[in-house]
Design a protein around this motif. Structure first.
Motif, PDB file in Angstrom:
ATOM      1  N   THR A  77       0.706  -1.526   0.111  1.00 12.60           N
ATOM      2  CA  THR A  77       0.064  -0.286  -0.043  1.00 12.60           C
ATOM      3  C   THR A  77       0.447   1.465  -0.588  1.00 12.60           C
ATOM      4  OG1 THR A  77      -2.074   1.139   0.713  1.00 12.60           O
ATOM      5  CG2 THR A  77      -0.343   0.252   2.591  1.00 12.60           C
ATOM      6  N   GLU A  78       0.507   2.249  -0.469  1.00 10.35           N
ATOM      7  CA  GLU A  78       0.518   3.409  -0.386  1.00 10.35           C
ATOM      8  C   GLU A  78       0.396   4.064   0.152  1.00 10.35           C
ATOM      9  OE1 GLU A  78       2.368   5.517  -4.560  1.00 10.35           O
ATOM     10  OE2 GLU A  78       2.413   3.543  -5.048  1.00 10.35           O
ATOM     11  N   GLY A  79       0.236   5.896   0.081  1.00  7.22           N
ATOM     12  CA  GLY A  79       0.396   6.821   0.981  1.00  7.22           C
ATOM     13  C   GLY A  79       0.120   8.006   1.319  1.00  7.22           C
ATOM     14  N   TRP A  80      -0.630   8.665   1.817  1.00  6.93           N
ATOM     15  CA  TRP A  80      -0.223   9.818   2.129  1.00  6.93           C
ATOM     16  C   TRP A  80      -0.238   9.793   3.926  1.00  6.93           C
ATOM     17  CZ3 TRP A  80       3.097  13.461   0.611  1.00  6.93           C
ATOM     18  CH2 TRP A  80       3.597  13.395  -0.810  1.00  6.93           C
ATOM     19  N   VAL A  81       0.832  10.744   5.213  1.00  6.10           N
ATOM     20  CA  VAL A  81       0.462  10.508   6.588  1.00  6.10           C
ATOM     21  C   VAL A  81       0.610  12.069   7.089  1.00  6.10           C
ATOM     22  CG1 VAL A  81       0.187   9.640   8.617  1.00  6.10           C
ATOM     23  CG2 VAL A  81       0.988   7.965   7.002  1.00  6.10           C
ATOM     24  N   PRO A  82      -0.914  12.710   7.764  1.00  4.89           N
ATOM     25  CA  PRO A  82      -0.642  13.968   7.754  1.00  4.89           C
ATOM     26  C   PRO A  82       0.527  14.219   9.333  1.00  4.89           C
ATOM     27  CG  PRO A  82      -3.045  13.361   7.544  1.00  4.89           C
ATOM     28  CD  PRO A  82      -2.105  12.029   7.286  1.00  4.89           C
ATOM     29  N   PHE A  83       0.257  14.839   9.819  1.00  4.57           N
ATOM     30  CA  PHE A  83       0.750  15.405  11.125  1.00  4.57           C
ATOM     31  C   PHE A  83       0.782  16.894  11.316  1.00  4.57           C
ATOM     32  CE2 PHE A  83       3.331  11.715  10.216  1.00  4.57           C
ATOM     33  CZ  PHE A  83       2.952  10.466  10.542  1.00  4.57           C
ATOM     34  N   VAL A  84       0.322  17.555  12.669  1.00 11.31           N
ATOM     35  CA  VAL A  84       0.317  18.973  12.930  1.00 11.31           C
ATOM     36  C   VAL A  84       1.632  18.641  14.333  1.00 11.31           C
ATOM     37  CG1 VAL A  84      -1.094  18.888  15.018  1.00 11.31           C
ATOM     38  CG2 VAL A  84      -0.796  20.505  13.683  1.00 11.31           C
ATOM     39  N   VAL A  85       2.272  19.634  13.255  1.00  6.46           N
ATOM     40  CA  VAL A  85       3.716  20.031  14.884  1.00  6.46           C
ATOM     41  C   VAL A  85       4.149  21.126  14.970  1.00  6.46           C
ATOM     42  CG1 VAL A  85       4.690  17.642  14.002  1.00  6.46           C
ATOM     43  CG2 VAL A  85       5.375  19.460  12.715  1.00  6.46           C
ATOM     44  N   ASP A  86       4.946  21.978  16.203  1.00 10.93           N
ATOM     45  CA  ASP A  86       5.213  23.011  16.082  1.00 10.93           C
ATOM     46  C   ASP A  86       5.752  23.636  15.224  1.00 10.93           C
ATOM     47  OD1 ASP A  86       4.931  22.624  19.290  1.00 10.93           O
ATOM     48  OD2 ASP A  86       6.020  21.999  19.228  1.00 10.93           O
ATOM     49  N   ALA A  87       5.502  24.773  14.583  1.00 11.74           N
ATOM     50  CA  ALA A  87       5.353  25.299  13.534  1.00 11.74           C
ATOM     51  C   ALA A  87       7.618  25.343  13.447  1.00 11.74           C
ATOM     52  CB  ALA A  87       5.537  26.760  13.404  1.00 11.74           C
ATOM     53  N   ASN A  88       7.924  25.234  14.513  1.00 11.18           N
ATOM     54  CA  ASN A  88      10.007  24.956  14.114  1.00 11.18           C
ATOM     55  C   ASN A  88      10.134  23.800  14.357  1.00 11.18           C
ATOM     56  OD1 ASN A  88       9.383  25.500  16.708  1.00 11.18           O
ATOM     57  ND2 ASN A  88      10.953  26.748  16.927  1.00 11.18           N
ATOM     58  N   ALA A  89       9.698  22.547  14.610  1.00  9.50           N
ATOM     59  CA  ALA A  89       9.644  21.432  14.664  1.00  9.50           C
ATOM     60  C   ALA A  89      10.447  20.863  13.412  1.00  9.50           C
ATOM     61  CB  ALA A  89       8.370  20.463  15.583  1.00  9.50           C
ATOM     62  N   ASN A  90      11.044  19.956  13.705  1.00  8.93           N
ATOM     63  CA  ASN A  90      11.687  18.567  12.561  1.00  8.93           C
ATOM     64  C   ASN A  90      11.391  16.956  13.204  1.00  8.93           C
ATOM     65  OD1 ASN A  90      12.176  20.368  10.766  1.00  8.93           O
ATOM     66  ND2 ASN A  90      13.997  20.746  10.679  1.00  8.93           N
ATOM     67  N   PRO A  91      10.010  16.543  13.485  1.00 14.84           N
ATOM     68  CA  PRO A  91      10.270  15.697  14.255  1.00 14.84           C
ATOM     69  C   PRO A  91      10.590  14.689  14.261  1.00 14.84           C
ATOM     70  CG  PRO A  91       8.298  15.961  13.586  1.00 14.84           C
ATOM     71  CD  PRO A  91       8.686  17.216  12.836  1.00 14.84           C
ATOM     72  N   TYR A  92      10.602  13.303  14.630  1.00  9.79           N
ATOM     73  CA  TYR A  92      10.293  12.245  14.207  1.00  9.79           C
ATOM     74  C   TYR A  92       9.206  11.557  13.957  1.00  9.79           C
ATOM     75  CZ  TYR A  92      15.571  12.656  16.556  1.00  9.79           C
ATOM     76  OH  TYR A  92      16.721  12.231  16.396  1.00  9.79           O
ATOM     77  N   ILE A  93       8.885  10.677  12.820  1.00  4.69           N
ATOM     78  CA  ILE A  93       7.463  10.141  12.859  1.00  4.69           C
ATOM     79  C   ILE A  93       8.208   8.663  13.243  1.00  4.69           C
ATOM     80  CG2 ILE A  93       6.262   9.169  11.679  1.00  4.69           C
ATOM     81  CD1 ILE A  93       6.949  11.643   9.083  1.00  4.69           C
ATOM     82  N   VAL A  94       6.848   7.790  13.994  1.00  4.77           N
ATOM     83  CA  VAL A  94       6.968   7.175  14.351  1.00  4.77           C
ATOM     84  C   VAL A  94       6.238   6.159  14.079  1.00  4.77           C
ATOM     85  CG1 VAL A  94       6.463   7.266  16.396  1.00  4.77           C
ATOM     86  CG2 VAL A  94       7.615   5.475  16.859  1.00  4.77           C
ATOM     87  N   TRP A  95       6.251   4.430  13.459  1.00 10.89           N
ATOM     88  CA  TRP A  95       4.968   3.895  13.200  1.00 10.89           C
ATOM     89  C   TRP A  95       4.920   2.618  13.945  1.00 10.89           C
ATOM     90  CZ3 TRP A  95       5.195  -1.114  11.566  1.00 10.89           C
ATOM     91  CH2 TRP A  95       3.653  -2.417  11.304  1.00 10.89           C
TER      92      TRP A  95
END
Length: 108
Positions: A77-95
Protein backbone atom coordinates in the motif's frame (compact mmCIF):
# COMPACT_ATOMS: atom_id res chain seq x y z
CA UNK A 1 -1.86 19.83 -0.22
CA UNK A 2 -3.77 19.22 3.02
CA UNK A 3 -6.05 22.21 2.61
CA UNK A 4 -6.71 21.22 -1.02
CA UNK A 5 -7.39 17.55 -0.17
CA UNK A 6 -10.69 18.31 1.56
CA UNK A 7 -12.72 21.48 1.96
CA UNK A 8 -13.16 20.72 5.69
CA UNK A 9 -9.41 20.61 6.39
CA UNK A 10 -8.66 23.87 8.16
CA UNK A 11 -5.34 25.70 8.45
CA UNK A 12 -3.10 24.45 11.28
CA UNK A 13 -3.56 25.99 14.75
CA UNK A 14 -1.43 29.02 15.69
CA UNK A 15 2.22 28.10 16.21
CA UNK A 16 1.79 24.78 14.37
CA UNK A 17 2.38 23.49 10.86
CA UNK A 18 1.26 20.50 8.85
CA UNK A 19 3.71 18.00 7.48
CA UNK A 20 2.90 15.22 5.05
CA UNK A 21 4.84 12.00 4.75
CA UNK A 22 4.35 9.54 1.92
CA UNK A 23 4.80 5.89 2.81
CA UNK A 24 5.09 2.84 0.56
CA UNK A 25 4.69 -0.33 2.61
CA UNK A 26 4.88 -3.99 1.63
CA UNK A 27 3.96 -6.81 4.02
CA UNK A 28 6.77 -9.36 4.12
CA UNK A 29 8.48 -11.67 6.57
CA UNK A 30 10.34 -9.99 9.45
CA UNK A 31 12.82 -11.84 11.70
CA UNK A 32 11.26 -15.17 10.78
CA UNK A 33 7.73 -13.96 11.53
CA UNK A 34 5.16 -14.12 8.77
CA UNK A 35 2.15 -11.85 8.95
CA UNK A 36 -1.19 -12.78 7.38
CA UNK A 37 -2.56 -9.25 7.63
CA UNK A 38 -1.59 -5.92 9.14
CA UNK A 39 -3.55 -2.75 9.76
CA UNK A 40 -1.87 0.32 8.35
CA UNK A 41 -3.56 3.71 8.73
CA UNK A 42 -2.68 7.25 9.69
CA UNK A 43 -3.73 6.37 13.26
CA UNK A 44 -0.79 3.93 13.57
CA UNK A 45 1.71 6.80 13.17
CA UNK A 46 2.82 9.36 15.77
CA UNK A 47 5.35 12.17 15.90
CA UNK A 48 7.91 12.67 18.65
CA UNK A 49 9.88 15.88 19.21
CA UNK A 50 13.68 16.01 19.04
CA UNK A 51 13.59 16.15 22.87
CA UNK A 52 11.55 12.94 23.07
CA UNK A 53 8.08 14.33 23.82
CA UNK A 54 5.08 12.79 22.09
CA UNK A 55 3.09 15.26 19.99
CA UNK A 56 -0.68 15.32 20.26
CA UNK A 57 -2.16 12.94 17.73
CA UNK A 58 -4.12 15.13 15.37
CA UNK A 59 -7.24 13.33 14.17
CA UNK A 60 -9.60 14.79 11.64
CA UNK A 61 -7.28 15.70 8.81
CA UNK A 62 -8.34 14.14 5.52
CA UNK A 63 -5.09 13.38 3.69
CA UNK A 64 -4.63 13.68 -0.05
CA UNK A 65 -5.07 10.39 -1.87
CA UNK A 66 -4.13 7.68 -2.01
CA UNK A 67 -4.84 6.51 1.56
CA UNK A 68 -3.03 3.64 3.26
CA UNK A 69 -4.95 0.35 3.28
CA UNK A 70 -4.94 -2.84 5.38
CA UNK A 71 -2.38 -5.28 4.03
CA UNK A 72 -2.45 -9.01 3.46
CA UNK A 73 0.60 -11.24 2.99
CA UNK A 74 2.57 -10.08 -0.04
CA UNK A 75 0.42 -6.98 -0.49
CA UNK A 76 1.54 -3.40 -0.57
CA UNK A 77 0.00 0.00 0.00
CA UNK A 78 1.06 3.59 -0.35
CA UNK A 79 -0.38 6.84 0.79
CA UNK A 80 0.03 10.13 2.58
CA UNK A 81 0.01 10.55 6.37
CA UNK A 82 -0.60 14.06 7.74
CA UNK A 83 0.76 15.40 11.03
CA UNK A 84 0.51 18.67 12.93
CA UNK A 85 3.67 19.73 14.77
CA UNK A 86 5.24 22.85 16.25
CA UNK A 87 6.00 25.39 13.51
CA UNK A 88 9.77 25.19 13.96
CA UNK A 89 9.94 21.42 14.54
CA UNK A 90 11.60 18.63 12.61
CA UNK A 91 10.19 15.69 14.58
CA UNK A 92 10.61 11.97 14.31
CA UNK A 93 7.77 9.92 12.88
CA UNK A 94 7.18 6.59 14.56
CA UNK A 95 5.01 3.79 13.25
CA UNK A 96 3.52 1.25 15.64
CA UNK A 97 4.93 3.08 18.69
CA UNK A 98 5.19 0.90 21.76
CA UNK A 99 4.67 -2.36 19.88
CA UNK A 100 7.01 -5.02 18.55
CA UNK A 101 8.63 -3.86 15.33
CA UNK A 102 8.11 -0.11 15.74
CA UNK A 103 9.87 1.95 13.08
CA UNK A 104 11.31 5.47 13.46
CA UNK A 105 11.84 8.03 10.71
CA UNK A 106 13.55 11.43 10.91
CA UNK A 107 11.78 14.38 9.25
CA UNK A 108 14.08 16.77 7.44
Amino acid sequence: MIEQANMFNSPPPAGKKYILAEFKIKLIEYEGKTFDSWTISQATFDTVTQKGALNDHYIGIVPPGPELQELYKGGQTEGWVPFVVDANANPYIVWNRGWDGELWFKVQ
